[in-house]
Design a protein around this motif. Sequence first.
Motif, PDB file in Angstrom:
ATOM      1  N   ARG A 272       0.840  -1.038   0.021  1.00 51.80           N
ATOM      2  CA  ARG A 272      -0.117  -0.054   0.211  1.00 51.80           C
ATOM      3  C   ARG A 272       0.802   1.477  -0.047  1.00 51.80           C
ATOM      4  NH1 ARG A 272      -2.278  -3.503   4.170  1.00 51.80           N
ATOM      5  NH2 ARG A 272      -1.385  -2.250   5.723  1.00 51.80           N
ATOM      6  N   ASP A 273       1.194   2.032  -1.143  1.00 49.16           N
ATOM      7  CA  ASP A 273       2.235   2.902  -1.320  1.00 49.16           C
ATOM      8  C   ASP A 273       1.427   4.126  -1.610  1.00 49.16           C
ATOM      9  OD1 ASP A 273       0.964   2.240  -3.622  1.00 49.16           O
ATOM     10  OD2 ASP A 273       2.760   2.254  -4.963  1.00 49.16           O
ATOM     11  N   ASP A 274       0.095   4.575  -1.220  1.00 48.97           N
ATOM     12  CA  ASP A 274      -0.249   5.918  -1.131  1.00 48.97           C
ATOM     13  C   ASP A 274       0.274   6.472   0.308  1.00 48.97           C
ATOM     14  OD1 ASP A 274      -1.438   8.374  -1.145  1.00 48.97           O
ATOM     15  OD2 ASP A 274      -3.225   7.348  -2.205  1.00 48.97           O
ATOM     16  N   PRO A 275       0.969   7.397   0.359  1.00 50.95           N
ATOM     17  CA  PRO A 275       1.327   7.945   1.547  1.00 50.95           C
ATOM     18  C   PRO A 275       0.083   8.940   2.236  1.00 50.95           C
ATOM     19  CG  PRO A 275       2.491   9.155  -0.111  1.00 50.95           C
ATOM     20  CD  PRO A 275       1.882   8.169  -0.598  1.00 50.95           C
ATOM     21  N   ASP A 276      -0.771   9.141   1.484  1.00 52.76           N
ATOM     22  CA  ASP A 276      -1.748   9.699   2.104  1.00 52.76           C
ATOM     23  C   ASP A 276      -2.829   9.004   2.958  1.00 52.76           C
ATOM     24  OD1 ASP A 276      -0.872  12.297   1.067  1.00 52.76           O
ATOM     25  OD2 ASP A 276      -1.797  12.086  -0.819  1.00 52.76           O
ATOM     26  N   LEU A 277      -2.791   7.645   2.622  1.00 53.16           N
ATOM     27  CA  LEU A 277      -3.510   6.623   3.050  1.00 53.16           C
ATOM     28  C   LEU A 277      -3.108   6.211   4.378  1.00 53.16           C
ATOM     29  CD1 LEU A 277      -4.835   4.650  -0.171  1.00 53.16           C
ATOM     30  CD2 LEU A 277      -5.871   6.607   1.252  1.00 53.16           C
ATOM     31  N   GLU A 278      -3.967   5.896   5.421  1.00 49.02           N
ATOM     32  CA  GLU A 278      -3.477   5.445   6.638  1.00 49.02           C
ATOM     33  C   GLU A 278      -2.869   4.188   6.776  1.00 49.02           C
ATOM     34  OE1 GLU A 278      -5.862   4.464  11.103  1.00 49.02           O
ATOM     35  OE2 GLU A 278      -6.694   5.763   9.446  1.00 49.02           O
ATOM     36  N   ASP A 279      -2.877   3.258   5.847  1.00 48.27           N
ATOM     37  CA  ASP A 279      -2.406   1.982   5.996  1.00 48.27           C
ATOM     38  C   ASP A 279      -1.336   2.021   5.069  1.00 48.27           C
ATOM     39  OD1 ASP A 279      -3.969   2.298   3.649  1.00 48.27           O
ATOM     40  OD2 ASP A 279      -4.935   0.285   4.032  1.00 48.27           O
ATOM     41  N   TYR A 280      -0.544   2.942   4.969  1.00 50.34           N
ATOM     42  CA  TYR A 280       0.655   2.920   4.119  1.00 50.34           C
ATOM     43  C   TYR A 280       1.556   2.146   4.804  1.00 50.34           C
ATOM     44  CZ  TYR A 280       4.884   4.852   1.933  1.00 50.34           C
ATOM     45  OH  TYR A 280       6.127   5.114   1.331  1.00 50.34           O
ATOM     46  N   ASN A 281       2.173   1.194   3.766  1.00 48.81           N
ATOM     47  CA  ASN A 281       3.168  -0.094   4.566  1.00 48.81           C
ATOM     48  C   ASN A 281       4.377  -0.201   3.771  1.00 48.81           C
ATOM     49  OD1 ASN A 281       2.263  -1.441   2.439  1.00 48.81           O
ATOM     50  ND2 ASN A 281       1.609  -3.235   3.295  1.00 48.81           N
ATOM     51  N   VAL A 282       4.666   0.627   2.840  1.00 47.73           N
ATOM     52  CA  VAL A 282       6.020   0.578   2.068  1.00 47.73           C
ATOM     53  C   VAL A 282       7.513   0.316   2.953  1.00 47.73           C
ATOM     54  CG1 VAL A 282       7.825   1.861   0.437  1.00 47.73           C
ATOM     55  CG2 VAL A 282       5.159   1.827  -0.094  1.00 47.73           C
ATOM     56  N   ASP A 283       7.460   1.110   4.154  1.00 43.12           N
ATOM     57  CA  ASP A 283       8.647   1.262   4.614  1.00 43.12           C
ATOM     58  C   ASP A 283       8.640  -0.233   5.428  1.00 43.12           C
ATOM     59  OD1 ASP A 283       9.297   3.588   4.062  1.00 43.12           O
ATOM     60  OD2 ASP A 283       8.566   4.525   5.873  1.00 43.12           O
ATOM     61  N   ASP A 284       7.588  -0.785   5.882  1.00 46.60           N
ATOM     62  CA  ASP A 284       7.413  -1.872   6.627  1.00 46.60           C
ATOM     63  C   ASP A 284       7.783  -3.308   5.767  1.00 46.60           C
ATOM     64  OD1 ASP A 284       6.638  -3.959   8.944  1.00 46.60           O
ATOM     65  OD2 ASP A 284       5.019  -4.280   7.515  1.00 46.60           O
ATOM     66  N   VAL A 285       7.165  -3.215   4.699  1.00 45.64           N
ATOM     67  CA  VAL A 285       7.647  -4.036   3.413  1.00 45.64           C
ATOM     68  C   VAL A 285       8.869  -4.155   3.161  1.00 45.64           C
ATOM     69  CG1 VAL A 285       7.162  -4.802   1.172  1.00 45.64           C
ATOM     70  CG2 VAL A 285       5.114  -4.117   2.460  1.00 45.64           C
ATOM     71  N   VAL A 286       9.684  -2.950   2.782  1.00 46.96           N
ATOM     72  CA  VAL A 286      11.140  -3.095   2.445  1.00 46.96           C
ATOM     73  C   VAL A 286      11.772  -3.482   3.710  1.00 46.96           C
ATOM     74  CG1 VAL A 286      12.837  -1.308   2.007  1.00 46.96           C
ATOM     75  CG2 VAL A 286      10.772  -1.063   0.873  1.00 46.96           C
ATOM     76  N   SER A 287      11.574  -3.006   4.856  1.00 44.72           N
ATOM     77  CA  SER A 287      12.581  -3.418   6.130  1.00 44.72           C
ATOM     78  C   SER A 287      12.223  -5.030   6.175  1.00 44.72           C
ATOM     79  CB  SER A 287      12.156  -2.548   7.352  1.00 44.72           C
ATOM     80  OG  SER A 287      10.701  -3.058   7.568  1.00 44.72           O
TER      81      SER A 287
END
Length: 997
Positions: A272-287
């Motif tokens: 979920r890569d839209d930073p305007d949305l509450e459930d943004y999870n790119v950093d978590d996925v990457v780490s």
Amino acid sequence: MISVSLSNMAALRQQQLAAALLFLLSQGLSFPLGQDSKQAPTCGYQSCHATKPGMLNVHLIPHTHDDVGWLKTVDQYYYGDRNEIQHAGVQYILDSVVDQLLKNPDRRFIYVETAFFYRWWKQQSASMQQTVKQLVNEGRLEFVNGGWCMSDEATTHYSAVIDQMTLGLRFLNDTFGPCGRPRVAWHIDPFGHAREHASMFAQMGYDGFFFGRLDYQDRHRRMTNKEQELLWRASDSLPPPVADLFTGILPNGYNPPEGFCWDQSCSDAPIRDDPDLEDYNVDDVVSRFLAIAGSQSLVYKTNHIIMTMGSDFQYENANLWYKNLDKLIHYVNAEQANGIKVNLLYSTPSCYLQELHRSNLSWPLKTDDFFPYADDAHDFWTGYFTSRPALKRYERVSNSNLQTCNQLEVLGGPISRDGPFGNGDSQTMKEAMAVAQHHDAVSGTEKQHVANDYARRLANGWKHCQVLVSNSLASLSSSSVERVYCDNLNISVCPLTESSTKFAVNVYNPLGRTVTWPVRLPVNGTAYTVSDPSGRSVDCQVVPVSSTTSRVRKGRGYAVNELVFQVLVPPLGFTTYSVSLLKDGPPPASTKHYAPTAIQNKFLQVTFDPSTGLLSGLSNLETGQSIKLTQNFYWYNASDGNNSESNQPSGAYIFRPNTSTPFVISKTAKTQTIQTSVVQEVRQWFSPWVSQVVRLYSDSRALELEWTVGPLPIDDDLGKEVITRLDTSIDTNEYFYTDSNGREVLQRKKDFRPTWNLRQSEPIAGNYFPINSRAFIKDETDQLTVVTDRSQGAGSIRNGSLEIMLHRRLLYDDVRGVGEPLNETSDIFPEGLVVRGRLMLLLDRPLTAADSHRPLAQEMVLQPLLTFTNGELHPNAKLEFSGLQASLPPAVHLLTLTQWDDNSVLLRLEHQFQSWESKTHSRPVTVNLQKLFSTLKVLGVSELNLSANQWIDEMKRLQWTPESGKRPLLKTFEDPSPWEVAFTPMQIRTFIITMSN
């Protein structure tokens, strides 16, 4: 409150990224920056995406694993039918993948099972076929493995494996040319791995081999020592590197890393890569991904790692996978700007292999195999070596029938396909046999309705072949009389011989040497005359049908007697014997109800204990050898999974006896004895569900044990795994020997693995190994070899002992996916399946034993085919024929003779001895191809690789260096002339021969 939470999450993400970076840098990897390189789109290694030499390159492999039958039939899987059993539809997978590949040229996909792709391809429009060809030509769609199926490795015979690989690879070759040729063998799901498979893959031109399953102890050791990638030297007879194969063990079986499955069958969160949305999870996925990649890099040798992104029947909606993979690659690689030295790329197994080869490292060497396989301390996958023994036998018979069908198509010429009996074909049988090699087919690990479908396909294939065989024999014998096939002779059923007073038996021999073969025909008369093709009388005897056979027939035949005689059949040819009823002949041989002390012919003496009726000894009268030999039947109580050590039950895959001591079925046997000039029999009854005939023919060097087991009783609520055990006076020192897929022999030792220190937790199941055609025990003076008629599991648990599992009936599923217990019944046997089979025993000196067991094993695999005609023979009929000018040398076996196209045939010949096993035959030998056939004129010869998809002189393989020494140089043995071809021990050579009738 929300802002505080988001702030904390952002801080946590930064900590995770920093930790992942430190973790990767701590592995000692050096990361000088590298430059990307652009390459013109083309297939093969040149189509691979560029990697970055200073980074950890993560090769993402989009793939699907499509079983050619398992929980659903082949058809149901292809069409997406019966989704209440399992949601899977292969046609939709291929539709969806092609659509998604077209949307992004960076994407890659591999496909494996040609049986499914062939179906899909035939249904596509010309424009879609052209589109797919373009994807293949650019390396965006790549075929790996490429056989008709992904074959089982424990229960398959090498000849059938070669056939199914040839079938699939030929289609890919004909359809796509060089870009369709797989460079990697891919056996991600079979349950253990055979050395002979690796040898075959090497000889088929593969550069490497990847698989997913190996013993959990072996994996742990290999992870610790970074030996999950190795060089497998898969023959002790073929000179390196002929059978050397680079082998890689995949990190997650064949599944994606945990948390990164983006199929409709998965429950992992999308990116979920839209930073305007509450459930943004790119950093978590990457780490999380970086942590997994870093951890995986610790247990492999190079700065390249592989991740399988897919699983069973995935990519039906390929957009789910590719949309998330695109994002994963983008966001992880974006971290390179922040100093993270990790590079993700779409890749294929061959592209990954190329990078390993470029590393120019040396690799650990392996010379044994990967059996048995266990995924936990009490979970040994050794039950499937025997599961569904009736299907295993039917597959073996079908293989023999297919080779006969193929040969007669060649020998009979075009009339064999379109002759007096209609249009026949071998293709239907080829495809049915190819499907049967799948790792959930002949293995016996499928649902019952799927097993029934495999058998139905084999039966349908044989119907097509019967027409071809009848046409060919009509042409070769100059007689178009109707031929009758009796497929139930093993239970004395043949309506023609039971009712006719005069008939002929045509016996076709698919081997390249003359064979003496016993014929047993159900009859109702008491005396007969039998004449050979020259009109000479043949010694024949009539013996009564046993009560066991009468019971097993279940009304399918009514013969009270069997006519027994021996025939002599020329190589690659037939002979015809005439049989006539005598009205006033002598009565049939009588049965004697006392226990014999001995039976013997000029080769063997077999002794019995008169107080028990059991075997007590075996002597070879030619060599003067004599051993103590007792044989009996036992059953292991199958674990129901309810005990303190483990909750694992026995099932279709897993063998787990409840105790280490089997239950003897009976300490004594009731006996009947029949002694005639043709055959001597001791019929033994151990219980209502176990009986045996100990049989010795007058001209045989082997003792036959014909066993009948079933229905296994379960009224005591106990699953049963039935074995026969041979206890001898041979001092084995805990060693015994098994074949690998019917070819080379491997040494086994109790509670021992050659490459790691075994912690044995299952003393019986952990010492079982697959046998496909034979096993033996020996000491310095004696060798006892057992030749089998199907694939089975075997072990040597006690010194001087060899036990073979014959039948299994279980009450619990073993929780490996099949979802039903192995409790076989049928319309004929609703009370439980009855199985009949044969073991052949040979007693020899160790240095000469192979001279006997090698040819006998081939006879058991390629048995003569009997056809029948009613009444008088046609006066002008040709009663004998050989397709060869002479028998092949004893060391040479004719493996394949099949029509290739209208003007050429495919011929495989092999040296069938290992380099060490025969003083006489383990030497090079030559064959003159121009003088091989009797009726076919050889006009030209070209040699191919083993799978017949490359010219042998164009086959170039990647070469690898073992840690134990320098890269070996191939030693060659020159052919004496263009027509005389040489064979060294264990060498198979494949030719396309242009010829005319």
